[in-house]
Design an enzyme around this catalytic site. Structure first.
Site, mmCIF file in Angstrom:
data_model
loop_
_atom_site.group_PDB
_atom_site.id
_atom_site.type_symbol
_atom_site.label_atom_id
_atom_site.label_comp_id
_atom_site.label_asym_id
_atom_site.label_seq_id
_atom_site.Cartn_x
_atom_site.Cartn_y
_atom_site.Cartn_z
ATOM 1 N N LYS A 110 -4.175 4.828 0.935
ATOM 2 C CA LYS A 110 -3.405 4.433 2.113
ATOM 3 C C LYS A 110 -3.285 2.927 2.113
ATOM 4 O O LYS A 110 -4.176 2.222 1.616
ATOM 5 C CB LYS A 110 -4.123 4.882 3.389
ATOM 6 C CG LYS A 110 -3.220 5.010 4.572
ATOM 7 C CD LYS A 110 -2.405 6.283 4.449
ATOM 8 C CE LYS A 110 -1.743 6.675 5.721
ATOM 9 N NZ LYS A 110 -1.412 8.100 5.707
ATOM 10 N N ASP A 163 4.531 5.708 6.598
ATOM 11 C CA ASP A 163 3.550 6.140 7.591
ATOM 12 C C ASP A 163 3.993 5.485 8.902
ATOM 13 O O ASP A 163 5.114 4.955 8.980
ATOM 14 C CB ASP A 163 2.129 5.714 7.182
ATOM 15 C CG ASP A 163 1.058 6.452 7.971
ATOM 16 O OD1 ASP A 163 0.795 7.622 7.680
ATOM 17 O OD2 ASP A 163 0.483 5.859 8.916
#
Ligand code: GLU
Length: 412
Positions: free
Chosen positions: A108, A148
Site C-alpha cells: 500500500k 485507493d
C-alpha cells in the site's frame, strides 16, 4: 489511540493459533514474518504550489509480502495517512489477494495530503514526484499500485506516464487506469459491485426480505455500491460522508444523490432528507461501512441495529467491536472478502495489459462474480464447519495459504 496495524495483527495472531501454525511450521516464523513488512519506503515529497510556496508531504509505500506474487495495492491520499495505517492496509492486501487466489502479494502507498486542497496541476506534480521517487521500487512484475481513497483513474494515468519516462513503456505498472490507456472496463465499479454481490449472498443465507440499507462513505466504493443497489430496487435509507449524514425512510433516489454530490461536494442538505447523528447506529437492516478504518468500535457497536454488516472499507471494525457484534448475533462479511472486487479487477487489468487483448465489460463482470461466489462459499462453508465467524474463516483461509507458500519457498 487505536493502531490499525496492531488490530490487524491481533487477528492474524488469533488465526495462527486456530490453525496451529507454530506446530505445523515450527521453523518458519510465519507470524513474525507478517509482523514486519518486507520493505518500508518513507520519504518526503516537496511540492511547489501554484503560488510559489513550498509544501512538504510525508509519503509512503509499504511492501508487506511478496510470497504469493508481486506486491499489489492502492495509493491513498488523505491528510491522516501515516505509517501505521499504510502498514495495516498493506497487510490487509496480503491477506485479501491470498484469500481470493490471485497471484499477488500485498502493498500500500500513500501521501499525507488533503487532495481537495490542491489544484489539478499541483496534484499532477505531486503524483509525478511521488512516482519518480518510487521508480526503482515499482514495476509490472515487482509492485503494482492502484487507486485507493483520494486517488482514481486520473492519478493512475500520471503514475503510468511518469514511470514510462524513467523505465520501459509498461501498461501493467499500475492498475485502475483510464480505459483509453489500458484500464479495464468494469474496474471503476468493481469494488462497489463486489460489496453488493457479497451482501446479496449473505442476505440470501439469512433469508432477509424487504430489508433497508445504510451506507457510510459516498466515495467510489459507497456510491458505486449505492447505484448498483438502487438499480436492483433495494431501498437505501441512510447515507453519510464527511459533510454529514442524511436519512429518508422511503429510500433515496441514488442517481439524483450522485448528481447532487457532484454539484455540492457532499450529501448534506439533499432534498427530502433529515440529518442523522450516526449512520452506524441508524435504523436499518444492512449496514455498509465504505469509508475508513476503526469506525465501528467498542462504544458504538452495542448500538448497531443492523443484522448484517458488509465491510466496503478496509478495517472499519475494531477487534473489540467485532466480538461485541458476534455476541449480539450480527453477521459481518469481512473487508478482505467484501471489498476484494477492486483488486480482483485490477488483476484482470494487469492480465489484459500483459496479453494486449482486452475483454468486454460482461467478461470482466462474469469472471468477477464467479470468483467472488466461489470465495464467498469457501469462507461460508469453513465458517459453518468450524463454528467461527466469517472474518475468522476468511483470515484462516488466507493465512493457511500464505503459511504454505512461505514454508514452500524457504527463507534463504
Ligand atoms: N485500494 C483497493 C483495495 O484496498 C484496490 C487495490 C488494487 O486494486 O490493487 O483493495
Amino acid at each position: 489511540m487505536l493502531s490499525a496495524f496492531d488490530n490487524a495483527m491481533t487477528l492474524v495472531e488469533r488465526t495462527a493459533k486456530h490453525l496451529d501454525l507454530s506446530s505445523k511450521y515450527p521453523k518458519h516464523k510465519i507470524v513474525e514474518r507478517l509482523r514486519i513488512p518486507n520493505k518500508i519506503i518513507m520519504f518526503s515529497s516537496p511540492l511547489q504550489k501554484d503560488n510559489g510556496e513550498i509544501e512538504v508531504y510525508s509519503s509512503f509505500r509499504v511492501q508487506h509480502s511478496d510470497v504469493l506474487g508481486p506486491y499489489k495495492g492502492g495509493t491513498r491520499f488523505n491528510k491522516n495517512v501515516d505509517l501505521d495505517e499504510v502498514k495495516a492496509l498493506a497487510l490487509w492486501m496480503t491477506l485479501k489477494t491470498a484469500l481470493v487466489n490471485i497471484p499477488f502479494g500485498g502493498a500500500k502507498g500513500g501521501i499525507a495530503v488533503d487532495p481537495h486542497k490542491l489544484s489539478v496541476t499541483e496534484l499532477e506534480r505531486l503524483v509525478r514526484k511521488y512516482t519518480s521517487k518510487l521508480v526503482s521500487d515499482i514495476g509490472p512484475s515487482v509492485d503494482i499500485p492502484a487507486p485507493d481513497m483520494g486517488t482514481g483513474a486520473r492519478e493512475m494515468a500520471w503514475i503510468y506516464d511518469e514511470y514510462r519516462k524513467h523505465r520501459e513503456v509498461a501498461k501493467g505498472v499500475v492498475t485502475g487506469k483510464p480505459v483509453e490507456i489500458g484500464g479495464s472496463l468494469g474496474r471503476l465499479s468493481a469494488t462497489g459491485k463486489g460489496v453488493v454481490y457479497c451482501m446479496l449472498e449473505a442476505v440470501r443465507e439469512m433469508g432477509l426480505e424487504n430489508y433497508t440499507v445504510a451506507i457510510q462513505g459516498f466515495g467510489n466504493v459507497g456510491s458505486q455500491a449505492a447505484l448498483d443497489l438502487w438499480e436492483r430496487g433495494i431501498s437505501i435509507v441512510a447515507v453519510g460522508d464527511v459533510t454529514g449524514n442524511i436519512y429518508n425512510a422511503d429510500g433515496f433516489n441514488i442517481e439524483e444523490l450522485v448528481a447532487y454530490c457532484k454539484k455540492k461536494g457532499g450529501v448534506k442538505g439533499f432534498p427530502d432528507s433529515v440529518p442523522l447523528k450516526s449512520i452506524i447506529a441508524c435504523d436499518c437492516d444492512v449496514l455498509l461501512p465504505c469509508a475508513m478504518e476503526n469506525v465501528i468500535r467498542g462504544r458504538n457497536a452495542r448500538h448497531v441495529k443492523a443484522k448484517l454488516i458488509v465491510e466496503g472499507a478496509n478495517g472499519p471494525t475494531t477487534p473489540r467491536a467485532d466480538s461485541l457484534l458476534e455476541e449480539r448475533g450480527v453477521k459481518v462479511v469481512p473487508d478482505i472478502l467484501a471489498n476484494a472486487g477492486g483488486v480482483i479487477v485490477s488483476y484482470y487489468e494487469w492480465v489484459q495489459n500483459r496479453e494486449g487483448f482486452y475483454w468486454t465489460e460482461e467478461d470482466v463482470e462474469e469472471r468477477l462474480f464467479n470468483l467472488l461466489r466461489q470465495t464467498y462459499s469457501r469462507v461460508s462453508e469453513y465458517s459453518a464447519k468450524n463454528k467461527i465467524s466469517l472474518r475468522s474463516s476468511a483470515y484462516a483461509l488466507a493465512l493457511g495459504k500464505i503459511a504454505k507458500a512461505m514454508a514452500a519457498r524457504g527463507v534463504q
